[in-house]
Scaffold this motif. Structure first.
Motif, PDB file in Angstrom:
ATOM      1  N   LEU A 103       0.828  -1.207   0.000  1.00  0.00           N
ATOM      2  CA  LEU A 103       0.000   0.000   0.000  1.00  0.00           C
ATOM      3  C   LEU A 103       0.865   1.261   0.000  1.00  0.00           C
ATOM      4  CD1 LEU A 103      -2.783  -0.863   2.620  1.00  0.00           C
ATOM      5  CD2 LEU A 103      -2.893  -1.023   0.123  1.00  0.00           C
ATOM      6  N   ASP A 104       0.311   2.332  -0.538  1.00  0.00           N
ATOM      7  CA  ASP A 104       0.891   3.668  -0.427  1.00  0.00           C
ATOM      8  C   ASP A 104       0.274   4.261   0.837  1.00  0.00           C
ATOM      9  OD1 ASP A 104       1.632   6.351  -0.622  1.00  0.00           O
ATOM     10  OD2 ASP A 104       1.004   6.552  -2.705  1.00  0.00           O
ATOM     11  N   VAL A 105       1.114   4.501   1.857  1.00  0.00           N
ATOM     12  CA  VAL A 105       0.631   4.877   3.188  1.00  0.00           C
ATOM     13  C   VAL A 105       1.084   6.291   3.543  1.00  0.00           C
ATOM     14  CG1 VAL A 105       0.703   4.284   5.645  1.00  0.00           C
ATOM     15  CG2 VAL A 105       0.714   2.464   3.928  1.00  0.00           C
ATOM     16  N   LEU A 106       0.170   7.063   4.107  1.00  0.00           N
ATOM     17  CA  LEU A 106       0.486   8.383   4.641  1.00  0.00           C
ATOM     18  C   LEU A 106       0.424   8.309   6.157  1.00  0.00           C
ATOM     19  CD1 LEU A 106       1.042  11.417   4.122  1.00  0.00           C
ATOM     20  CD2 LEU A 106      -1.455  11.750   4.228  1.00  0.00           C
ATOM     21  N   LEU A 107       1.548   8.562   6.815  1.00  0.00           N
ATOM     22  CA  LEU A 107       1.644   8.578   8.276  1.00  0.00           C
ATOM     23  C   LEU A 107       1.474  10.013   8.747  1.00  0.00           C
ATOM     24  CD1 LEU A 107       2.319   7.262  11.021  1.00  0.00           C
ATOM     25  CD2 LEU A 107       4.747   7.623  10.456  1.00  0.00           C
ATOM     26  N   VAL A 108       0.548  10.242   9.692  1.00  0.00           N
ATOM     27  CA  VAL A 108       0.200  11.599  10.115  1.00  0.00           C
ATOM     28  C   VAL A 108       0.341  11.750  11.627  1.00  0.00           C
ATOM     29  CG1 VAL A 108      -1.637  13.345  10.144  1.00  0.00           C
ATOM     30  CG2 VAL A 108      -1.458  11.744   8.218  1.00  0.00           C
ATOM     31  N   ASP A 109       0.926  12.888  12.028  1.00  0.00           N
ATOM     32  CA  ASP A 109       0.949  13.268  13.443  1.00  0.00           C
ATOM     33  C   ASP A 109       0.661  14.758  13.537  1.00  0.00           C
ATOM     34  OD1 ASP A 109       1.084  12.853  16.163  1.00  0.00           O
ATOM     35  OD2 ASP A 109       3.201  12.353  16.218  1.00  0.00           O
ATOM     36  N   ASP A 110       0.287  15.199  14.722  1.00  0.00           N
ATOM     37  CA  ASP A 110       0.003  16.616  14.886  1.00  0.00           C
ATOM     38  C   ASP A 110       1.278  17.435  14.899  1.00  0.00           C
ATOM     39  OD1 ASP A 110       0.739  15.601  17.406  1.00  0.00           O
ATOM     40  OD2 ASP A 110      -0.869  16.605  18.488  1.00  0.00           O
ATOM     41  N   ILE A 111       2.313  16.931  15.570  1.00  0.00           N
ATOM     42  CA  ILE A 111       3.543  17.706  15.716  1.00  0.00           C
ATOM     43  C   ILE A 111       4.750  16.782  15.705  1.00  0.00           C
ATOM     44  CG2 ILE A 111       3.456  17.644  18.252  1.00  0.00           C
ATOM     45  CD1 ILE A 111       4.575  20.564  18.147  1.00  0.00           C
ATOM     46  N   ALA A 112       5.825  17.287  15.184  1.00  0.00           N
ATOM     47  CA  ALA A 112       7.120  16.624  15.336  1.00  0.00           C
ATOM     48  C   ALA A 112       7.953  17.550  16.211  1.00  0.00           C
ATOM     49  CB  ALA A 112       7.791  16.399  13.985  1.00  0.00           C
ATOM     50  N   GLY A 113       8.276  17.072  17.396  1.00  0.00           N
ATOM     51  CA  GLY A 113       9.136  17.838  18.286  1.00  0.00           C
ATOM     52  C   GLY A 113      10.575  17.451  18.000  1.00  0.00           C
ATOM     53  N   SER A 114      11.034  16.404  18.646  1.00  0.00           N
ATOM     54  CA  SER A 114      12.394  15.919  18.376  1.00  0.00           C
ATOM     55  C   SER A 114      12.461  15.216  17.031  1.00  0.00           C
ATOM     56  CB  SER A 114      12.838  14.958  19.478  1.00  0.00           C
ATOM     57  OG  SER A 114      12.111  13.738  19.391  1.00  0.00           O
ATOM     58  N   GLY A 129       5.964  -3.772   5.023  1.00  0.00           N
ATOM     59  CA  GLY A 129       5.947  -4.026   3.587  1.00  0.00           C
ATOM     60  C   GLY A 129       5.091  -3.149   2.703  1.00  0.00           C
ATOM     61  N   PRO A 130       4.834  -1.900   3.077  1.00  0.00           N
ATOM     62  CA  PRO A 130       4.072  -1.057   2.152  1.00  0.00           C
ATOM     63  C   PRO A 130       4.910  -0.691   0.931  1.00  0.00           C
ATOM     64  CG  PRO A 130       4.897   0.260   3.961  1.00  0.00           C
ATOM     65  CD  PRO A 130       5.255  -1.174   4.276  1.00  0.00           C
ATOM     66  N   ALA A 131       4.242  -0.308  -0.141  1.00  0.00           N
ATOM     67  CA  ALA A 131       4.957   0.142  -1.337  1.00  0.00           C
ATOM     68  C   ALA A 131       5.651   1.470  -1.067  1.00  0.00           C
ATOM     69  CB  ALA A 131       3.983   0.291  -2.503  1.00  0.00           C
ATOM     70  N   ARG A 132       5.014   2.318  -0.248  1.00  0.00           N
ATOM     71  CA  ARG A 132       5.579   3.635   0.051  1.00  0.00           C
ATOM     72  C   ARG A 132       5.013   4.128   1.375  1.00  0.00           C
ATOM     73  NH1 ARG A 132       4.999   9.065  -3.716  1.00  0.00           N
ATOM     74  NH2 ARG A 132       2.815   8.460  -3.716  1.00  0.00           N
ATOM     75  N   VAL A 133       5.859   4.824   2.139  1.00  0.00           N
ATOM     76  CA  VAL A 133       5.433   5.497   3.367  1.00  0.00           C
ATOM     77  C   VAL A 133       5.831   6.958   3.233  1.00  0.00           C
ATOM     78  CG1 VAL A 133       5.760   5.727   5.864  1.00  0.00           C
ATOM     79  CG2 VAL A 133       5.682   3.449   4.831  1.00  0.00           C
ATOM     80  N   ARG A 134       4.826   7.824   3.323  1.00  0.00           N
ATOM     81  CA  ARG A 134       5.073   9.265   3.367  1.00  0.00           C
ATOM     82  C   ARG A 134       4.658   9.767   4.737  1.00  0.00           C
ATOM     83  NH1 ARG A 134       1.809  11.412  -1.658  1.00  0.00           N
ATOM     84  NH2 ARG A 134       0.742   9.417  -1.508  1.00  0.00           N
ATOM     85  N   THR A 135       5.270  10.856   5.173  1.00  0.00           N
ATOM     86  CA  THR A 135       4.968  11.421   6.486  1.00  0.00           C
ATOM     87  C   THR A 135       4.415  12.829   6.346  1.00  0.00           C
ATOM     88  OG1 THR A 135       7.278  12.138   6.675  1.00  0.00           O
ATOM     89  CG2 THR A 135       6.685  10.031   7.713  1.00  0.00           C
ATOM     90  N   ALA A 136       3.505  13.182   7.255  1.00  0.00           N
ATOM     91  CA  ALA A 136       2.905  14.517   7.257  1.00  0.00           C
ATOM     92  C   ALA A 136       2.649  14.946   8.697  1.00  0.00           C
ATOM     93  CB  ALA A 136       1.592  14.509   6.473  1.00  0.00           C
ATOM     94  N   VAL A 137       2.948  16.213   8.990  1.00  0.00           N
ATOM     95  CA  VAL A 137       2.659  16.779  10.303  1.00  0.00           C
ATOM     96  C   VAL A 137       2.073  18.175  10.142  1.00  0.00           C
ATOM     97  CG1 VAL A 137       4.448  15.463  11.526  1.00  0.00           C
ATOM     98  CG2 VAL A 137       4.990  17.727  10.610  1.00  0.00           C
ATOM     99  N   LEU A 138       1.243  18.556  11.105  1.00  0.00           N
ATOM    100  CA  LEU A 138       0.704  19.904  11.098  1.00  0.00           C
ATOM    101  C   LEU A 138       1.808  20.921  11.341  1.00  0.00           C
ATOM    102  CD1 LEU A 138      -2.583  19.433  13.163  1.00  0.00           C
ATOM    103  CD2 LEU A 138      -2.331  19.564  10.671  1.00  0.00           C
ATOM    104  N   THR A 139       2.717  20.601  12.262  1.00  0.00           N
ATOM    105  CA  THR A 139       3.780  21.542  12.592  1.00  0.00           C
ATOM    106  C   THR A 139       5.001  20.816  13.139  1.00  0.00           C
ATOM    107  OG1 THR A 139       4.277  23.636  13.711  1.00  0.00           O
ATOM    108  CG2 THR A 139       2.983  22.008  14.949  1.00  0.00           C
TER     109      THR A 139
END
Length: 176
Positions: A103-114, A129-139
């Protein structure tokens, strides 16, 4: 109902927290959706519990994705402004991710601190085993960032960069 202690007074060593509104969150999720779309619509969205669930659900609606999953990964030991952190991220219930194979997966969190929670969780997803992992954060709170790569190189999609503690509207710590 337990309440969080009031935020500490700002001092010279620590800038005042930034209190985001629901409108700020709406604008940030819209900006993230536009960024994500450029690289193609993912097949699944994974929200990091707790803070990442709200932006993950908003993004899933904005992107038209019905496959939304969760995983609990935490570093803070309690709720509150400038809360203490564990040395390493703690993962609970990784089985909640299910089968991500190809799967093409989007990983989401509200914030990345460290950046440790997001990086650790992305590695956890890649092992499934996903085909792709992308990351997204609000801030990103650059004041706490500890990863080798700068945030804009370590995270695929960032709505905003900040240099102070962020308080989200769902945290119940807003000043009245």
């Amino acid at each position: 109902m337990a309440t969080s202690p009031p935020p500490p007074a700002p001092n010279a060593d620590r800038p005042a927290p930034l209190y985001l509104t629901w409108d700020d969150i709406g604008a940030a999720t819209q900006a993230l959706a536009e960024l994500v779309t450029v690289g193609g619509i993912p097949q699944a969205v994974v929200g990091i519990v707790r803070g990442g669930m709200i932006p993950a659900v908003w993004l899933s609606h904005r992107l038209g994705i019905r496959d939304v999953r969760t995983v609990e990964v935490t570093r803070t030991t309690v709720d509150g402004i400038n809360a203490a952190k564990t040395l390493l991220p703690i993962v609970r219930n990784p089985a909640s991710l299910g089968d991500l194979t190809d799967l093409d997966v989007l990983l989401v969190d509200d914030i990345a601190g460290s950046g440790a929670t997001l990086a650790h969780t992305a590695d956890l997803l890649r092992a499934l085993g996903p085909a792709r992992v992308r990351t997204a954060v609000l801030t990103v709170n650059r004041a706490n960032w500890t990863q080798e790569a700068d945030p804009d190189r370590a995270i695929d999609h960032i709505a905003s960069l900040n240099d102070t503690w962020i308080v989200f509207p769902w945290e119940g710590q807003h000043e009245h």
